[in-house]
Design a protein around this motif. Structure first.
Motif, PDB file in Angstrom:
ATOM      1  N   UNK A  36      46.193  12.576  44.628  1.00 14.07           N
ATOM      2  CA  UNK A  36      46.903  11.312  44.562  1.00 14.07           C
ATOM      3  C   UNK A  36      48.326  11.598  44.100  1.00 14.07           C
ATOM      4  N   UNK A  37      49.302  11.298  44.954  1.00 15.08           N
ATOM      5  CA  UNK A  37      50.679  11.711  44.693  1.00 15.08           C
ATOM      6  C   UNK A  37      51.590  10.508  44.510  1.00 15.08           C
ATOM      7  N   UNK A  38      52.204  10.439  43.345  1.00 10.19           N
ATOM      8  CA  UNK A  38      53.268   9.475  43.080  1.00 10.19           C
ATOM      9  C   UNK A  38      54.585  10.161  43.413  1.00 10.19           C
ATOM     10  N   UNK A  39      55.093   9.893  44.615  1.00 13.03           N
ATOM     11  CA  UNK A  39      56.378  10.432  45.044  1.00 13.03           C
ATOM     12  C   UNK A  39      57.452   9.351  45.041  1.00 13.03           C
ATOM     13  N   UNK A  40      57.215   8.324  44.247  1.00 19.12           N
ATOM     14  CA  UNK A  40      58.206   7.276  44.079  1.00 19.12           C
ATOM     15  C   UNK A  40      58.350   6.339  45.267  1.00 19.12           C
TER      16      UNK A  40
ATOM     17  N   UNK B 179      48.857  10.112  34.167  1.00 17.78           N
ATOM     18  CA  UNK B 179      48.756   8.807  34.820  1.00 17.78           C
ATOM     19  C   UNK B 179      49.908   8.636  35.812  1.00 17.78           C
ATOM     20  N   UNK B 180      49.593   8.083  36.982  1.00 18.25           N
ATOM     21  CA  UNK B 180      50.612   7.877  38.006  1.00 18.25           C
ATOM     22  C   UNK B 180      50.566   6.438  38.492  1.00 18.25           C
ATOM     23  N   UNK B 181      51.662   6.013  39.090  1.00 11.42           N
ATOM     24  CA  UNK B 181      51.739   4.695  39.701  1.00 11.42           C
ATOM     25  C   UNK B 181      51.826   4.876  41.204  1.00 11.42           C
ATOM     26  N   UNK B 182      50.820   4.363  41.912  1.00 13.92           N
ATOM     27  CA  UNK B 182      50.739   4.519  43.364  1.00 13.92           C
ATOM     28  C   UNK B 182      50.447   3.160  43.986  1.00 13.92           C
ATOM     29  N   UNK B 183      51.347   2.693  44.814  1.00 15.41           N
ATOM     30  CA  UNK B 183      51.127   1.417  45.479  1.00 15.41           C
ATOM     31  C   UNK B 183      50.880   0.279  44.528  1.00 15.41           C
ATOM     32  N   UNK B 184      51.567   0.287  43.382  1.00 12.50           N
ATOM     33  CA  UNK B 184      51.434  -0.799  42.418  1.00 12.50           C
ATOM     34  C   UNK B 184      50.273  -0.672  41.458  1.00 12.50           C
ATOM     35  N   UNK B 185      49.502   0.413  41.529  1.00 10.78           N
ATOM     36  CA  UNK B 185      48.360   0.616  40.648  1.00 10.78           C
ATOM     37  C   UNK B 185      48.570   1.853  39.785  1.00 10.78           C
ATOM     38  N   UNK B 186      48.192   1.747  38.517  1.00  9.28           N
ATOM     39  CA  UNK B 186      48.161   2.915  37.650  1.00  9.28           C
ATOM     40  C   UNK B 186      46.830   3.621  37.858  1.00  9.28           C
ATOM     41  N   UNK B 187      46.896   4.914  38.154  1.00  8.48           N
ATOM     42  CA  UNK B 187      45.696   5.709  38.402  1.00  8.48           C
ATOM     43  C   UNK B 187      45.651   6.835  37.377  1.00  8.48           C
ATOM     44  N   UNK B 188      44.516   6.955  36.718  1.00 10.14           N
ATOM     45  CA  UNK B 188      44.311   8.003  35.722  1.00 10.14           C
ATOM     46  C   UNK B 188      43.600   9.188  36.365  1.00 10.14           C
ATOM     47  N   UNK B 189      43.864  10.390  35.891  1.00 17.23           N
ATOM     48  CA  UNK B 189      43.099  11.540  36.377  1.00 17.23           C
ATOM     49  C   UNK B 189      41.597  11.302  36.207  1.00 17.23           C
ATOM     50  N   UNK B 190      40.825  11.539  37.262  1.00 16.41           N
ATOM     51  CA  UNK B 190      39.384  11.343  37.204  1.00 16.41           C
ATOM     52  C   UNK B 190      38.905   9.992  37.676  1.00 16.41           C
ATOM     53  N   UNK B 191      39.813   9.017  37.848  1.00 17.29           N
ATOM     54  CA  UNK B 191      39.399   7.730  38.415  1.00 17.29           C
ATOM     55  C   UNK B 191      38.849   7.939  39.826  1.00 17.29           C
ATOM     56  N   UNK B 192      38.036   6.992  40.272  1.00 20.10           N
ATOM     57  CA  UNK B 192      37.412   7.096  41.588  1.00 20.10           C
ATOM     58  C   UNK B 192      38.251   6.325  42.602  1.00 20.10           C
ATOM     59  N   UNK B 193      38.575   6.984  43.702  1.00 18.71           N
ATOM     60  CA  UNK B 193      39.304   6.362  44.805  1.00 18.71           C
ATOM     61  C   UNK B 193      38.332   6.098  45.945  1.00 18.71           C
ATOM     62  N   UNK B 194      38.387   4.875  46.483  1.00 19.60           N
ATOM     63  CA  UNK B 194      37.588   4.525  47.655  1.00 19.60           C
ATOM     64  C   UNK B 194      38.547   3.940  48.696  1.00 19.60           C
ATOM     65  N   UNK B 195      38.480   4.472  49.906  1.00 19.21           N
ATOM     66  CA  UNK B 195      39.317   3.967  50.986  1.00 19.21           C
ATOM     67  C   UNK B 195      38.504   3.738  52.237  1.00 19.21           C
ATOM     68  N   UNK B 196      38.769   2.630  52.907  1.00 23.95           N
ATOM     69  CA  UNK B 196      38.114   2.351  54.186  1.00 23.95           C
ATOM     70  C   UNK B 196      39.095   1.594  55.064  1.00 23.95           C
TER      71      UNK B 196
END
Length: 225
Positions: A85-89, A153-170
């Motif tokens: 998960x990459x926060x590239x601004x 912690x990073x901000x991606x698409x308006x969400x703060x994501x912590x290392x180890x959080x679960x990402x689900x995409x469909x």
């Protein structure tokens, strides 16, 4: 003092494979519903792969826009089932990943990419089922100078994501499940799945009640009923 902005940290927690497996049949609308519709990543990040679901544990990267040195390091550090998960601004001037990094990630059994930035070699992603969500596309390649951080912690698409959080995409988008809430959330999702199963069955057999629609309208003062 640590070198803030240019460092690699250890990930303190990560979901076990059995927990990740339980999210394989969970759709993002059910995650969103049971998190009060507050944990969806912006639809500005869209899928570029041909088909397939994304489920995995966040390995987070914060990088200078247009630079992917730390993303390369994250690929080397990643475990099978991780999502990089990459926060590239949100910058789309330079691509953060391309086909070479796609192949490296596949070889390591990484679960997918979520890039708040741009990608390139788009045809390689669109011909494949390796999940990648990104903000945009450009042919301009990245720099490899740093700085950046891994497992912060990073901000991606308006969400703060912590290392180890679960990402689900469909096909409906991306959702984030805070790791500390995952077990309880699963129980709520299973209950919703059962409720919706019964609703669909009642539609099929003609027993569905629509009284709630008029009741809701009346409670809000709608005229003409």
């Amino acid at each position: 003092m640590s070198n803030l902005g240019f460092r690699i940290l250890q990930r303190d927690s990560r979901p076990n494979p059995a927990l990740l497996q339980q999210f394989q049949d969970v759709v993002t609308p059910h995650i969103s519903d049971n998190l009060n519709r507050m944990h969806a990543i912006s639809s500005a990040l869209r899928p570029y792969h041909r088909a397939g679901r994304l489920v995995g544990a966040a390995l987070t990267v914060k990088t200078r826009p247009g630079d992917n040195l730390m993303v390369h390091k994250a690929i080397d550090l990643a475990e099978p089932g991780d999502v990089i998960v990459v926060d590239a601004g949100g910058d789309q001037t330079n691509a953060i990943v391309g086909e070479i990094m796609l192949r490296l990630a596949q070889k390591k059994q990484i679960a997918g990419f979520v890039i708040d930035g741009a990608i390139r070699d788009t045809a390689a992603f669109m011909d494949d089922t390796f999940p990648v969500y990104a903000r945009g596309v450009t042919h301009r390649g990245p720099y490899k100078d740093g700085p950046g951080e891994i497992n912060v912690p990073v901000s991606v698409g308006g969400m703060v994501i912590e290392p180890g959080d679960i990402l689900v995409g469909d096909e409906d988008g991306l959702a984030v499940v805070p790791l500390r809430e995952a077990e309880g959330l699963l129980q709520l999702i299973r209950e919703q799945q059962e409720r919706e199963k019964h609703i669909l069955q009642s539609i099929e057999d003609g027993s569905v009640s629509r009284d709630w629609v008029d009741e809701a309208l009346k409670s809000k003062g709608c005229e003409g009923l």
